[in-house]
Design a protein around this motif. Structure first.
Motif, PDB file in Angstrom:
ATOM      1  N   VAL A 105       0.707  -1.063  -0.019  1.00 11.75           N
ATOM      2  CA  VAL A 105      -0.159   0.101   0.006  1.00 11.75           C
ATOM      3  C   VAL A 105       0.767   1.174  -0.029  1.00 11.75           C
ATOM      4  O   VAL A 105       1.634   1.388   0.947  1.00 11.75           O
ATOM      5  N   VAL A 106       0.571   2.248  -1.026  1.00 13.71           N
ATOM      6  CA  VAL A 106       1.466   3.341  -1.126  1.00 13.71           C
ATOM      7  C   VAL A 106       0.997   4.330  -0.148  1.00 13.71           C
ATOM      8  O   VAL A 106      -0.143   4.589  -0.113  1.00 13.71           O
ATOM      9  N   SER A 107       1.886   4.850   0.687  1.00  9.14           N
ATOM     10  CA  SER A 107       1.403   6.044   1.767  1.00  9.14           C
ATOM     11  C   SER A 107       0.896   7.305   1.138  1.00  9.14           C
ATOM     12  O   SER A 107       1.509   7.557  -0.142  1.00  9.14           O
ATOM     13  N   LYS A 108      -0.055   7.763   1.720  1.00  8.55           N
ATOM     14  CA  LYS A 108      -0.582   9.056   1.174  1.00  8.55           C
ATOM     15  C   LYS A 108       0.404  10.118   1.175  1.00  8.55           C
ATOM     16  O   LYS A 108       0.381  11.314   0.619  1.00  8.55           O
ATOM     17  N   TYR A 109       1.501   9.814   1.913  1.00  9.12           N
ATOM     18  CA  TYR A 109       2.584  10.750   2.133  1.00  9.12           C
ATOM     19  C   TYR A 109       3.905  10.292   1.316  1.00  9.12           C
ATOM     20  O   TYR A 109       4.869  11.330   1.160  1.00  9.12           O
ATOM     21  N   GLN A 110       3.739   9.394   0.289  1.00 13.71           N
ATOM     22  CA  GLN A 110       4.973   9.010  -0.451  1.00 13.71           C
ATOM     23  C   GLN A 110       5.485  10.025  -1.315  1.00 13.71           C
ATOM     24  O   GLN A 110       6.810   9.932  -1.498  1.00 13.71           O
ATOM     25  N   LYS A 111       4.816  10.922  -1.747  1.00 13.63           N
ATOM     26  CA  LYS A 111       5.428  12.068  -2.741  1.00 13.63           C
ATOM     27  C   LYS A 111       6.047  12.874  -1.969  1.00 13.63           C
ATOM     28  O   LYS A 111       7.321  13.490  -2.545  1.00 13.63           O
ATOM     29  N   TYR A 112       5.919  12.954  -0.713  1.00 12.25           N
ATOM     30  CA  TYR A 112       6.638  14.094   0.148  1.00 12.25           C
ATOM     31  C   TYR A 112       7.916  13.259   0.524  1.00 12.25           C
ATOM     32  O   TYR A 112       8.959  13.772   0.408  1.00 12.25           O
ATOM     33  N   TYR A 113       7.844  11.922   0.768  1.00 15.46           N
ATOM     34  CA  TYR A 113       9.100  11.144   1.270  1.00 15.46           C
ATOM     35  C   TYR A 113      10.051  11.124   0.110  1.00 15.46           C
ATOM     36  O   TYR A 113      11.153  11.155   0.112  1.00 15.46           O
ATOM     37  N   ASP A 114       9.469  10.911  -1.210  1.00 15.53           N
ATOM     38  CA  ASP A 114      10.097  10.770  -2.530  1.00 15.53           C
ATOM     39  C   ASP A 114      11.040  11.984  -2.858  1.00 15.53           C
ATOM     40  O   ASP A 114      12.137  12.061  -3.096  1.00 15.53           O
ATOM     41  N   LEU A 115      10.384  13.155  -2.356  1.00 18.91           N
ATOM     42  CA  LEU A 115      10.812  14.526  -2.787  1.00 18.91           C
ATOM     43  C   LEU A 115      11.896  14.555  -1.704  1.00 18.91           C
ATOM     44  O   LEU A 115      13.336  15.142  -2.188  1.00 18.91           O
ATOM     45  N   MET A 116      11.741  14.281  -0.240  1.00 19.00           N
ATOM     46  CA  MET A 116      12.893  14.455   0.558  1.00 19.00           C
ATOM     47  C   MET A 116      14.081  13.677   0.110  1.00 19.00           C
ATOM     48  O   MET A 116      15.179  13.892   0.759  1.00 19.00           O
ATOM     49  N   GLN A 117      13.802  12.317  -0.411  1.00 19.52           N
ATOM     50  CA  GLN A 117      14.989  11.480  -0.576  1.00 19.52           C
ATOM     51  C   GLN A 117      15.606  12.163  -1.730  1.00 19.52           C
ATOM     52  O   GLN A 117      16.876  11.974  -1.662  1.00 19.52           O
ATOM     53  N   ASP A 118      15.182  12.466  -2.685  1.00 16.80           N
ATOM     54  CA  ASP A 118      15.774  13.265  -3.860  1.00 16.80           C
ATOM     55  C   ASP A 118      16.612  14.374  -3.348  1.00 16.80           C
ATOM     56  O   ASP A 118      17.736  14.683  -3.958  1.00 16.80           O
ATOM     57  N   ALA A 119      16.204  15.077  -2.217  1.00 11.36           N
ATOM     58  CA  ALA A 119      16.792  16.181  -1.555  1.00 11.36           C
ATOM     59  C   ALA A 119      18.131  15.749  -0.987  1.00 11.36           C
ATOM     60  O   ALA A 119      19.181  16.414  -1.058  1.00 11.36           O
ATOM     61  N   ILE A 120      18.155  14.744  -0.281  1.00 10.93           N
ATOM     62  CA  ILE A 120      19.155  14.203   0.433  1.00 10.93           C
ATOM     63  C   ILE A 120      20.228  13.628  -0.648  1.00 10.93           C
ATOM     64  O   ILE A 120      21.368  13.785  -0.537  1.00 10.93           O
ATOM     65  N   ASN A 121      19.678  12.906  -1.819  1.00 15.17           N
ATOM     66  CA  ASN A 121      20.660  12.435  -2.563  1.00 15.17           C
ATOM     67  C   ASN A 121      21.330  13.643  -3.382  1.00 15.17           C
ATOM     68  O   ASN A 121      22.378  13.433  -3.623  1.00 15.17           O
ATOM     69  N   PHE A 122      20.688  14.732  -3.472  1.00 19.40           N
ATOM     70  CA  PHE A 122      21.336  15.926  -4.194  1.00 19.40           C
ATOM     71  C   PHE A 122      22.272  16.655  -3.045  1.00 19.40           C
ATOM     72  O   PHE A 122      23.582  16.813  -3.545  1.00 19.40           O
TER      73      PHE A 122
END
Length: 581
Positions: A105-122
């Motif tokens: 089940v995809v969390s309703k907050y997944q888009k926020y987590y994805d953005l934050m992970q991309d921010a960490i990667n950058f």
């Protein structure tokens, strides 16, 4: 598709339920069984009982119970096949559940987590570029090498709003970028909030990225450290830095060290201490302590030794005691924080300091002693008031009595009545397991079912003498037990739970199996007595039904009326005889 029953049974039978549960929460041996603070409600005293022989557990406060798979499924919030796989991995029999897994089940907050992970990667990437050289030099001077920065995901947000432009290039909207707290709008467009700062990612309890703590490189900046503002996924009072990394070691050691900030946790990790977390400031909250208690109620506060740190330590100790936990304190009498100690090459000194904890109540004796010097009666009175309030929260009777004597000795005040103390300070009532008083009928049914679970002879007597019970759920359980003997030759409650979908039946079955009111040893005389009790109850119900028919004249003819009257009188005599007997 369903996992093969034989595979499930093999894994369950091979698993020690106490060892598996002990992988997730601290457990304590008590007699033949184990107890633990229940992770499924706000538990302060161990109310979860684990029966190793029957391979089941039960919380006698919130009612949660089941077998090893039920615990893993409920604790980790995974599917049943995933729970089987986790248990299999723990016991060294890994399985591939492949097609048995349900789509996650995809969390309703997944888009926020994805953005934050991309921010960490950058930011991690930027740290190793030309733009990040000054940040990298700063970290190396602080003793944070490549291994440390990679472990904690430390990075750098360069000047020029590069993080914002990177995220836009990845397709994220302005609204989402702003909602995650990494950029904000101004009259001149969007700007990075953390630019020219070293970034320390913050995760939630499950390890999802939710925020940053960021350290300024420019000494002219007013705030040395800033954190992400409150967002839809980041609520500071709920968050514990490094929780997702420290939890396994904290559970293994049954000890968790609570610091103020990220650099304290990193310093302890560099010293070889992996069970440390941070409250990201001195305002420790009840929510944070409740989360920490799920890893260990042996919580050790290691705040700074300055006035603010000592005040925060005392506030946290008081909160912990009032919540029913066991707070301890590491006293830092140096003028250095953990980061400074280890950077002086004194990792051993730091480890030694961490090993020398004292009880939180001992810390309170000294803290309030400094706050209220004994040069007046009023100060001694204030000192005693603070300490009596905290001593009353101590769960261990021996410790509590000793600290009352210590307080009396120090102050010279006649602290004779613990009852007065508790009444005056309104100390919290310690959680006590509710004792469920079974009525006669329920106890008789539970006696029959417990006997059937433990003995084939009891099943034979039940089928011959009774065949059904007064309560529908009890009758269903009896049928399940009989089917188990017919199919498998015995009854195993842990095995049966794997095949039950009805939560009421499962909870009742666990309640009967784990209950202490009825002996585990089958006693035929007691068993037959319980059957007679059920028979009497059935006859009483029939008597009531007949009386209702006669009074309301619910019959078609005089013959039927005579029939009801005769049955009523016969039952009345029989029941009267039974009661007199």
């Amino acid at each position: 598709m369903r996992l093969d029953d034989k595979l499930i049974e093999d894994i369950r039978e091979s698993a020690s339920i106490s060892q598996v549960i002990g992988q997730f929460i601290p457990i304590t041996k008590k007699g033949r069984n184990y107890v633990a603070v229940c992770p499924f409600h706000d538990d302060h005293n161990p109310s979860l009982s684990i029966n190793e022989e029957k391979k089941i557990y039960k919380c006698f406060v919130c009612g949660k119970g089941g077998n090893v798979f039920n615990f893993v499924r409920d604790f980790t919030k995974c599917s049943f096949p995933e729970a089987v796989a986790k248990v299999a991995e723990i016991i060294g029999k890994p399985i591939d559940i492949g097609s048995y897994q349900k789509p996650k089940v995809v969390s309703k907050y997944q888009k926020y987590y994805d953005l934050m992970q991309d921010a960490i990667n950058f930011t991690s990437y930027a740290l190793n570029t030309y733009a990040g050289e000054s940040a990298k030099d700063y970290l190396l001077k602080r003793g944070l090498d490549k291994d440390v920065t990679e472990y904690f995901g430390i990075g750098y947000d360069p000047k020029g709003d590069t993080l914002y432009r990177y995220l836009k290039g990845k397709g994220y909207t302005d609204d989402l970028i702003e909602a995650c707290g990494v950029a904000r709008i101004s009259d001149y467009g969007y700007h990075d909030i953390f630019q020219n700062r070293v970034t320390f990612p913050i995760h939630n309890l499950s390890g999802d990225p939710i925020a940053f703590s960021a350290r300024a490189l420019d000494t002219s900046q007013v705030a040395k450290y800033i954190n992400t503002a409150e967002t839809v996924i980041y609520h500071k009072g709920d968050v514990i830095y490094n929780y997702h990394r420290a939890k396994e070691e904290a559970k293994r050691a049954d000890r968790i060290i609570i610091c103020e900030g990220v650099m304290d946790v990193i310093a302890l990790k560099r010293a070889g201490i992996s069970n440390a977390v941070a409250t990201l400031g001195t305002s420790c909250t009840k929510t944070q302590l409740a989360h920490i208690a799920k890893l260990s109620t042996h919580m050790v506060f290691f705040y700074d030794g300055d006035d603010a740190g000592r005040k925060a330590t005392m506030r946290a100790v008081e909160m912990g005691l009032m919540m029913g936990y066991e707070p301890y304190v590491i006293v830092n009498n140096t003028d250095k924080d953990p980061d400074e100690i280890i950077n002086e090459g004194k990792a051993k000194d730091l480890r030694d300091m961490v090993s020398k904890e004292i009880m939180g109540i001992e810390y309170a004796f000294e803290y309030y002693g400094d706050l209220y010097p004994f040069h007046s009666y009023q100060n001694r009175k204030s000192y005693a008031r603070h300490l009596t309030k905290l001593i009353a929260c101590i769960k261990d009777d021996y410790d509590r009595d000793n600290f009352y004597h210590e307080l009396k000795s120090r102050t010279g005040l006649p602290l004779e009545s613990e009852k007065i103390i508790k009444k005056e300070y309104n100390t919290p009532v310690r959680e006590v397991r509710p004792t469920e008083v079974l009525d006669g009928l329920t106890k008789a049914e539970y006696t029959i079912l417990k006997g059937m679970m433990d003995s084939k002879a009891a099943v034979d007597i039940y089928r011959k003498e009774l065949g059904f019970l007064y309560n529908d759920i009890s009758t269903k359980i009896a049928d399940i037990v009989i089917d188990s003997y017919r199919r498998d030759g015995d009854f195993d409650v842990a095995r049966t739970l794997d095949k039950l979908d009805d939560r009421n039946i499962a909870d009742t079955m666990i309640r009967i199996s784990m209950g202490e009111e009825i002996s585990d040893e089958f006693d035929e005389e007691i068993f037959r007595g319980a059957i007679e009790r059920i028979k009497l109850e059935i006859k009483m119900a029939r008597l009531k039904d007949l009386k209702d028919k006669i009074v309301k004249k619910k019959f078609a003819s005089d013959d039927e009326s005579d029939k009801y009257l005769k049955e009523y009188n016969d039952l009345l005599k029989e029941i009267g005889g039974k009661k007199n007997g």
